[in-house]
Scaffold this motif. Structure first.
Motif, PDB file in Angstrom:
ATOM      1  N   THR A 204       0.857  -1.180   0.000  1.00  0.00           N
ATOM      2  CA  THR A 204       0.000   0.000   0.000  1.00  0.00           C
ATOM      3  C   THR A 204       0.898   1.236   0.000  1.00  0.00           C
ATOM      4  OG1 THR A 204      -0.102   0.350   2.403  1.00  0.00           O
ATOM      5  CG2 THR A 204      -1.592  -1.308   1.462  1.00  0.00           C
ATOM      6  N   TYR A 205       0.287   2.405  -0.073  1.00  0.00           N
ATOM      7  CA  TYR A 205       1.096   3.618  -0.050  1.00  0.00           C
ATOM      8  C   TYR A 205       1.807   3.777   1.291  1.00  0.00           C
ATOM      9  CZ  TYR A 205       2.633   8.382  -0.868  1.00  0.00           C
ATOM     10  OH  TYR A 205       3.409   9.494  -1.031  1.00  0.00           O
ATOM     11  N   TYR A 206       1.273   3.173   2.339  1.00  0.00           N
ATOM     12  CA  TYR A 206       1.927   3.241   3.644  1.00  0.00           C
ATOM     13  C   TYR A 206       3.299   2.568   3.610  1.00  0.00           C
ATOM     14  CZ  TYR A 206      -2.635   4.595   5.554  1.00  0.00           C
ATOM     15  OH  TYR A 206      -3.808   5.249   5.821  1.00  0.00           O
ATOM     16  N   TYR A 213       8.461   9.388   5.122  1.00  0.00           N
ATOM     17  CA  TYR A 213       9.021  10.703   5.408  1.00  0.00           C
ATOM     18  C   TYR A 213       7.907  11.736   5.613  1.00  0.00           C
ATOM     19  CZ  TYR A 213      13.472   8.767   3.713  1.00  0.00           C
ATOM     20  OH  TYR A 213      14.592   8.009   3.535  1.00  0.00           O
ATOM     21  N   GLU A 214       6.870  11.651   4.787  1.00  0.00           N
ATOM     22  CA  GLU A 214       5.752  12.592   4.924  1.00  0.00           C
ATOM     23  C   GLU A 214       5.126  12.487   6.316  1.00  0.00           C
ATOM     24  OE1 GLU A 214       3.243  11.343   1.762  1.00  0.00           O
ATOM     25  OE2 GLU A 214       4.519  12.150   0.179  1.00  0.00           O
ATOM     26  N   GLU A 215       4.916  11.259   6.792  1.00  0.00           N
ATOM     27  CA  GLU A 215       4.279  11.063   8.096  1.00  0.00           C
ATOM     28  C   GLU A 215       5.189  11.526   9.218  1.00  0.00           C
ATOM     29  OE1 GLU A 215       1.327  10.663  10.516  1.00  0.00           O
ATOM     30  OE2 GLU A 215       1.077  10.137   8.393  1.00  0.00           O
ATOM     31  N   LYS A 254       6.277  26.805  -1.629  1.00  0.00           N
ATOM     32  CA  LYS A 254       5.030  27.477  -2.010  1.00  0.00           C
ATOM     33  C   LYS A 254       4.188  26.602  -2.939  1.00  0.00           C
ATOM     34  CE  LYS A 254       7.176  30.058  -5.831  1.00  0.00           C
ATOM     35  NZ  LYS A 254       6.538  29.280  -6.914  1.00  0.00           N
ATOM     36  N   ASP A 255       4.831  25.707  -3.669  1.00  0.00           N
ATOM     37  CA  ASP A 255       4.109  24.815  -4.578  1.00  0.00           C
ATOM     38  C   ASP A 255       3.810  23.462  -3.945  1.00  0.00           C
ATOM     39  OD1 ASP A 255       3.988  26.587  -6.788  1.00  0.00           O
ATOM     40  OD2 ASP A 255       6.085  26.137  -7.246  1.00  0.00           O
ATOM     41  N   ASP A 256       4.354  23.226  -2.772  1.00  0.00           N
ATOM     42  CA  ASP A 256       4.157  21.955  -2.074  1.00  0.00           C
ATOM     43  C   ASP A 256       4.230  22.237  -0.578  1.00  0.00           C
ATOM     44  OD1 ASP A 256       3.934  19.315  -1.372  1.00  0.00           O
ATOM     45  OD2 ASP A 256       6.014  18.807  -1.825  1.00  0.00           O
ATOM     46  N   PRO A 257       3.155  22.765  -0.005  1.00  0.00           N
ATOM     47  CA  PRO A 257       3.198  23.288   1.362  1.00  0.00           C
ATOM     48  C   PRO A 257       3.146  22.245   2.479  1.00  0.00           C
ATOM     49  CG  PRO A 257       1.002  23.538   0.449  1.00  0.00           C
ATOM     50  CD  PRO A 257       1.857  22.990  -0.648  1.00  0.00           C
ATOM     51  N   GLU A 258       3.165  20.965   2.145  1.00  0.00           N
ATOM     52  CA  GLU A 258       3.147  19.941   3.186  1.00  0.00           C
ATOM     53  C   GLU A 258       4.389  20.058   4.080  1.00  0.00           C
ATOM     54  OE1 GLU A 258       0.800  17.468   3.881  1.00  0.00           O
ATOM     55  OE2 GLU A 258      -0.431  18.687   2.555  1.00  0.00           O
ATOM     56  N   PRO A 259       4.289  19.601   5.345  1.00  0.00           N
ATOM     57  CA  PRO A 259       5.456  19.648   6.253  1.00  0.00           C
ATOM     58  C   PRO A 259       6.647  18.904   5.655  1.00  0.00           C
ATOM     59  CG  PRO A 259       3.457  19.093   7.467  1.00  0.00           C
ATOM     60  CD  PRO A 259       3.089  19.051   6.012  1.00  0.00           C
ATOM     61  N   ARG A 260       7.859  19.391   5.962  1.00  0.00           N
ATOM     62  CA  ARG A 260       9.076  18.774   5.429  1.00  0.00           C
ATOM     63  C   ARG A 260      10.047  18.467   6.573  1.00  0.00           C
ATOM     64  NH1 ARG A 260      10.492  21.602  -0.357  1.00  0.00           N
ATOM     65  NH2 ARG A 260       8.363  21.725  -1.142  1.00  0.00           N
TER      66      ARG A 260
END
Length: 568
Positions: A204-206, A213-215, A254-260
């Motif tokens: 799965t995507y998980y 990294y996103e999580e 600015k084009d990908d505002p998800e946490p990093r």
């Protein structure tokens, strides 16, 4: 990076032995007009109206030539590629697809980590230093030239998954601010063969490293390290090392505002084994405990420190878009897509240092141009518009398609479906047609009878544990709810059966992401490639000539987004 091999190569991906190298920093792009004057002329070959081997081979040969220098984003190779694709689209008769232009600028941040970076671990007062490349790889997505982490507590978080709908949370309710999380790749259940967990063998995507990294970033961690293992990742450490060496690309915040994450990367299994042992733990036992419901995070009794220096530059790459306007409903669209980028030209490497990317993915780009040619000569003309998009930065994390989905030239609720071409089979005609993510959307209902007329049957990919559906550009459309099809020739060859198919897979595994991924006219069998293209053209022809709005099948994680979209 870490994208899929052709369908028949799936199970052999981990066997690919690649040459470790450092990617050459991208040169300042020359003006498009200058590149156009040096790129091969669009009319140097007499193209015909139908999909055929000669035209396809000419396109691949050109795009994969040394003249294009491996087609790295932000390089002279990009300028030549973009100019050539624009010239081909004009020759075919496609209209500019982005407000009068064939180009859609994609802002990118180029980050190159210093290769002499040292990762320091402190286990109970015992210092240990790890070497970049041989022990670990890391990078930053912050866009900062220096990121320092000092004595960050290291915690093992199993598979790093927080999936409420599955009743699974490896993080618990702890505060993760400033901590370094260490985790396994793939899904819970994979390493112990428990098919009752998640989707069994199917990743799965998980399970994807990108999700992990996103999580971790959403949780507020300072750093995240994934423990590499070849079966779980479906590729060896050389692939990780090569892909994380040299320039890395990202979209601006600015084009990908998800946490990093300030720091993210991988460690080898050997490093992990010693890390766990120093903490009084056993890595093999950890694999077992992480696969049990109710897993709780475990302190590794270690602290991580690193002073990561990186060179940062802001550049622009481009998606290339051509459109054949619909004769009746031009506001509605069918999209064909392929990524044009590859790994470029590498310095510090003896011998051939150009990563030509013939199969990956000059074949896909040539494929959408051949299909565009067929549509341009089709009678009657398609009622819906048909867009042909050559996207950039796939090798850097599907960034060009991610940007397009955020800035579409057709509203997403007006896109009937997407067909993605990536690393096409050149092994000859087959009895099967592999649909990656088989059982996902109603686009398969259109493809199935077309394949049957060719004497072929649809099937899913063999290595479902490798998560190939999440590794190519169609996935960004899927996440947004737009049905997307990713299909290619299988491995049951008409000449030689599955044994010959596996041999072809083994042969290509030696070239994947290496400088030897070149055009080989003496060994490629393009009759099967043409058959694949004709089938995929048939899918779009039916969609563009009718009123169908395909959806995802019941049970798909993408169906809710499509349903919401179509209710507007």
């Amino acid at each position: 990076m870490f994208r899929k091999l052709p369908m028949a190569v799936a199970v052999l991906a981990a066997a690919a032995a690649l040459t470790a190298c450092k990617q050459e920093p991208a040169e300042t792009p020359a003006a498009a007009e200058t590149a156009a004057s040096t790129a091969p002329a669009a009319d140097a070959h007499a193209f015909s109206a139908d999909i055929n081997e000669g035209d396809f081979a000419e396109l691949v040969k050109t795009l994969a030539s040394d003249e294009f220098e491996g087609r790295a984003p932000g390089s002279v190779g990009e300028e030549k590629t973009a100019a050539y694709l624009e010239a081909q689209m004009k020759r075919i008769g496609l209209q500019p697809g982005n407000n009068g232009s064939y180009f859609q600028d994609v802002a990118m941040v180029e980050t190159t980590a210093a290769p002499d970076t040292v990762l320091k671990l402190d286990v109970g007062g015992k210092p240990r230093e790890l070497a970049f490349g041989s022990d670990y790889v890391i990078g930053t997505r912050t866009g900062q030239t220096e990121v320092k982490i000092d004595a960050s507590d290291m915690v093992f978080v199993g598979y790093g998954v927080d999936a409420p709908e599955r009743g699974w949370n490896d993080y618990g309710d702890q505060d993760w601010t400033g901590k370094t999380v260490v985790m396994f790749v793939n899904d819970p259940g994979f390493h112990v063969g428990d098919e009752k967990l998640f989707d069994g063998k199917r990743m799965t995507y998980y399970g994807r490293w990108t999700y992990k990294y996103e999580e971790a970033a959403r949780k507020g961690a300072a750093a995240a390290l994934i423990i590499h293992d070849t079966p779980g990742a479906s590729y060896g450490w050389d692939v990780v090392k090569n892909s994380w060496s040299g320039p890395q690309y990202d979209l601006p915040a600015k084009d990908d505002p998800e946490p990093r994450l300030p720091v993210q990367g991988w460690i080898t299994a050997e490093v992990a084994k010693q890390l766990f042992a120093d903490a009084g733990l056993d890595l093999e036992a950890a694999y077992k405990s992480a696969n049990r419901r109710g897993f709780k995070p475990v302190s590794l009794k270690s602290k991580l420190s690193v002073d990561l220096k990186s060179s940062i530059s802001e550049k622009t790459s481009r998606n290339v878009i051509g459109v054949l306007p619909g004769s009746v409903r031009p506001d509605e669209a069918v999209i064909y897509m392929a990524h044009w980028d590859h790994l470029g030209k590498h310095e510090g490497q003896e011998g051939d240092n150009i990563y030509n990317g013939a199969i990956d993915n000059a074949t896909g780009v040539a494929g959408i141009l051949e299909i565009a040619e067929a549509f341009a000569h089709q009678q009657p003309k398609p009622e819906r518009s048909v867009a042909f998009i050559a996207v950039t930065l796939e090798e850097s994390g599907l960034l060009g398609s991610k940007y397009y989905v955020a800035h579409p030239t057709f509203p997403l609720d007006k896109i009937a479906g997407v067909v993605n071409l990536d690393a096409m089979s050149v092994a000859g005609k087959t009895r099967d047609f592999v649909v990656t993510g088989y059982g996902s959307s109603e686009l398969e209902d259109i493809l199935k009878p077309i394949a049957a007329e060719q004497g072929r049957t649809l099937r899913g990919e063999t290595s479902v544990q490798s998560g190939f559906y999440f590794r190519s550009d169609h996935f960004n459309f899927a996440k947004a709810g737009v049905p997307a099809l990713y299909a290619d020739g299988g491995e049951d060859l008409l000449e030689g059966g599955t044994e010959a198919g596996k041999q072809a897979a083994n042969d290509y595994a030696k070239h994947y992401h290496g400088p030897s991924d070149q055009y080989y006219p003496e060994t490629w069998k393009l009759d099967g490639t043409v058959q694949d293209l004709q089938a995929l053209y048939g899918v779009g022809k039916q969609l563009a000539g009718g009123n169908q709005w395909p959806n995802w099948y019941e049970g798909s994680e993408f169906k809710a987004a499509r349903d919401r979209m179509m209710k507007k």
